[in-house]
Write an enzyme that holds these catalytic residues in place. Structure first.
Site, PDB file in Angstrom:
ATOM      1  N   ARG D  72       0.879  -1.174   0.000  1.00  0.00           N
ATOM      2  CA  ARG D  72       0.000   0.000   0.000  1.00  0.00           C
ATOM      3  C   ARG D  72       0.919   1.227   0.000  1.00  0.00           C
ATOM      4  O   ARG D  72       2.023   1.189   0.537  1.00  0.00           O
ATOM      5  CB  ARG D  72      -0.898   0.005   1.230  1.00  0.00           C
ATOM      6  N   ASP D 128     -12.445  -8.839  -3.084  1.00  0.00           N
ATOM      7  CA  ASP D 128     -13.692  -8.262  -2.577  1.00  0.00           C
ATOM      8  C   ASP D 128     -14.770  -8.092  -3.639  1.00  0.00           C
ATOM      9  O   ASP D 128     -15.935  -7.924  -3.309  1.00  0.00           O
ATOM     10  CB  ASP D 128     -13.401  -6.905  -1.923  1.00  0.00           C
ATOM     11  N   HIS D 257      -7.051 -13.769   7.093  1.00  0.00           N
ATOM     12  CA  HIS D 257      -6.181 -13.649   5.922  1.00  0.00           C
ATOM     13  C   HIS D 257      -6.047 -14.922   5.102  1.00  0.00           C
ATOM     14  O   HIS D 257      -5.509 -14.870   3.995  1.00  0.00           O
ATOM     15  CB  HIS D 257      -4.808 -13.149   6.357  1.00  0.00           C
TER      16      HIS D 257
END
Lengths: 329, 329, 329, 329
Positions: D72, D128, D257
């Site tokens: 990220r 997602d 996870h």
């Protein structure tokens, strides 16, 4: 001692990579250098090798196959091949050769000892489990699981159609995979070389069993698991024999090379890791012309020739309950 | 409307149980009674059936096969069979018959409509995906996954030995499983009936490709995925053809009935659940002689004969990238 | 001897159904009747039971959970409960009670022997493997495999992000699952109760190891597998301790109840089948207040109290190579 | 056009490697050079990259995670970061940047377009599925399967103990994984953000449903699947709320996870392969500031901002049958 070489030889087996990783990391701990020959004994003769550092064995514990490639080397029993291999090892200052493979590979290792001044140690790696001196071989547990997974799937369709399936699994000339996969899959019968001396008689027993099931439950699914190499034509011939005698259609399924691959199950990864570490320790202890194994939860060594000179028996109790207890009616 | 009957017919497919469950629970919601015929149309003719209440479909969504058993019924196209089936349905006051199966089963359903006063609705259930009017059929996704899982395993050993494997998958006369499994497994080539019009030409292309790979990468593994029914003898003949021309050993693997079984993957369970619920709603809406399906994420109905009258095409883009893009060198 | 009763008690474990099947089929062979109590000892006290014929155990070998349901029965150690259970068994003319479960269930069995005139035999069924007198317990191999499968997946994302994951696995107060899953998954470190006497010291070792890895490889993924019940708050607390000292973010993962379920792997199905058959044979031989087990590939019996009176050790060699060899740098 | 760069950004997703492979092989076909930046946008800013030739993408189609690592980069929305990235791309003569990631990564791509003279194309990769403009995202199918596999296992133990389990799955702020996993696992209820506006009301509905089940079937197992981020404390809080009101113990399970990892299922590998090939073709066609996707079985392009500006809806029919049909009683 400074340098170790590894090769993987014969049919590949899940867990060979886990074993290579363990050897390399254990060698790192003891500050030894490691090289890996490619394509089994072929790479040893052709001097095809590469350095194996910890970075080369990252993220391989879960992978099937072998990063060193495998191969069969039919001429390795000759004096010429033995001398060439020994010279190549000595040219590279290799102190110990670790051979991961089955019986054929172990015979090669034994042969090499005649010419090579260094040490040779065998690590049992084959799905067939047909190596004496160790309770299990690297790859064996995964092969059972793969066979079981396939038979579980065939049983779905056998049950849906109430059909007879004959399923042939690997094992070379040993019935370990067949017996274990048969028990674990609730197969109705199993044919293994250790217990199948007259195929016609066995066919008669299957038919008798089949009739008993039909008379008791009505038409029903029926699954026979067989070892490979039991008769010419394998399950295809067997299916014809049964159909000829009963007029009932039998479907042969040959599981085939699927059984050699796949991510190793935990038991194979753990066995491979233990044997790899232990083999390096035995190398440091100066052992030569031996194999390592695990027996009764203890790591052990044996003269390497024990691996093929002794016949490894099936679990008698398991065979008894599969053949007798669950199927007398 | 009061009573629904279900049967599963033809080759069994993972997800048939999930579909039966969905029908039964949806029927419960609308306060309908449900019975299930056993062994496909055979049970309909023999009046072999059982009540299906919610308790009968507990814990079956994840199970392969079909709790109603399946069967082929070769005589169902006769007037006699059609009339017998219609009478049996009427005797039990069945308002709607739901048929879960493939093209052959849908033809049977269409035939039955000539004699039966109630409604008949087809739900596409087959691993082959060869039914027009729906993007996917129940069982198709699981069959791809099972084939893929096996090819992934074969690739391990192909890579370890740098060998050529020819892997035959199911699909009847359609290449859906083969194409999707080939792309997903990074197979080097695929042979599908939709694109294979001259087997000798295809063999030449494979050999050309093989030589290109060898000249570029050196000896290497090479995997060809083929549909079944492409040539007499299938991959065994194909392996001989290639070996005859190249002297390179090829190993044929026939995945076989493993592909029909197994716990359905999520996409098959979801499709089965949607189609089951939707079929009951269409039954309530008075639909007859139709099939239900899903197209572009929408539930749809079609006249049932569309299922076999239209040829369902492969994904052209997928075929293009598999055959052309990745393998020109 | 005429009648056997079975119950499954305590935490459920994959393979319990395979064991029930084996008992029922073996009993059928010896022409014994079998009943199954539901919900463990609760069903024994409440007289909740059903007949178990071969048809009841078809197609269950591959299913997780237990068809008899399980349950905990905290009051079973009282005299009142013991007498009630004994009376109920005698009312039904049960000759032998077979208890499939863990240590708590075995204590219950031992307690019952004080009041019951028949025989009681324990079969070790728990994922935790914390029962002496048998090398493995039914369910243990599957739990390792499930934990391994999850850790393999977490490692994908750990590697992609070069993150630290702390993964907590089951095992009650024993480290069997943790140690085996850690070795099989190539985890960087493992924390097990048998080897973790000072959690602060262990945290320091982890941090030291972490720094060594970072200085050697640069930022990298790092995986610690821990047993449950090692410290209050488990891996969530542990993650905070490490982050507080290092300012490096750690992600805790609790694998949880997933580990109790799933289709049993082959080793659990085979063990369950052998122990089930053997327990019936021991019942016929008149044994009482014992447990059955497998040790060094031989089926064995022990006084049942051995199961909790002796502490079963971890594999010392495995712990050594996991903690020392692979992680000194 | 000569040179393509790839990066993978945000949460990793199974199939990212399959996508990288497809891009590299397609680029090879069109004789383009490919480089891969490491750690997402971080590598773009730090000029951390490597060449990607066909040999680098061998045997990765089946591997979870991403060989390019992900990361990220919270500061990437600044002008400074955008300019630095653009300069770096121009310094290396990169013509097109392909970004594989989710919404956040697509925003980064859009931002970069302000400063970079070359082309930027987004490929939807996230478990997602919360990206408009494509029916599915790379990794989504595998995440459903992983969640389903875990819930199937929990159901074994839920059934054995007749317990209530609350299982929290991923999805960020979207209910795609939860809804699909719930339907596929035959969960009793599902909570998704799209349909859960008042958590107290939802808890009441769950309790009402629970009571209905108990009064109808007696004590029984009961499974609720919930999305993450529905309420502070997630399923742990939810379990307390239900227990407080009913005195019935609920067990919370957070899958965590595990859902990001694992070998991609066939549908993700195929989608990734198609999108990778198509993105290169769109790059050659001069497209910029777009995303690629698949809608109704057709490959499509959209302005990249559509991905976050439009809200992607759940399948209404699926939600209806899950919430209403199967659970009114």
């Amino acid at each position: 001692m400074k340098k170790i070489a590894i090769l993987t030889s014969g049919g590949d087996a899940p867990g060979m990579n886990a074993c290579i990783r363990s050897i390399v990391l254990t060698a790192e701990h003891y500050e030894l250098e490691v090289i890996g020959y490619k394509h089994g004994y072929n790479g040893l003769i052709d001097q095809e090798y590469k350095l194996l550092a910890p970075a080369n064995v990252t993220n391989i514990i879960q992978r099937g196959g072998t990063i060193l490639k495998s191969g069969r080397c039919d001429d390795f029993h000759t004096e010429e091949a033995g001398r060439a291999a020994a010279n190549n090892l000595q040219d590279l200052n290799v102190d110990v050769l670790l051979v991961i493979g089955g019986n054929g590979s172990f015979r090669g290792a034994h042969h090499l000892c005649k010419y090579y001044k260094g040490q040779v140690i065998g690590l049992p790696g084959t799905i067939d489990n047909d190596i004496s001196g160790t309770d299990a071989t690297i790859g064996y547990y995964t092969a059972i699981e793969t066979a079981l997974d396939s038979i579980d799937k065939v049983r779905d369709t056998a049950d849906a159609f109430e059909r007879i399936f004959l399923i042939e699994v690997m094992g070379r000339h040993a019935g370990f995979i067949a017996l274990n996969a048969a028990v674990a899959s609730a197969a109705d019968r199993v044919l293994v070389p250790e217990d199948c001396h007259d195929i016609d008689l066995e066919v008669d027993k299957i038919i008798e069993h089949l009739h008993a099931v039909y008379s008791q439950r009505g038409i029903s699914s029926f699954i026979v698991v067989t070892s490979e190499n039991l008769l010419p034509g394998g399950v295809i011939t067997l299916a014809k024999m049964i159909t000829d005698k009963t007029k009932i259609e039998c479907r042969p399924v040959i599981l085939g090379h699927v059984q050699r691959g796949g991510s190793p199950v935990s038991q194979d990864r753990i066995l491979a890791t233990k044997l790899g570490a232990y083999a390096v320790e035995q190398a440091l202890a100066g052992q030569n012309n031996i194999m390592v194994g695990e027996h009764n939860s203890q790591l052990v060594t044996h003269p390497i020739e024990i691996s093929w000179q002794q016949k490894k028996p099936l679990d008698e109790y398991l065979l008894k309950i599969q053949q007798q207890l669950f199927h007398t009616k």
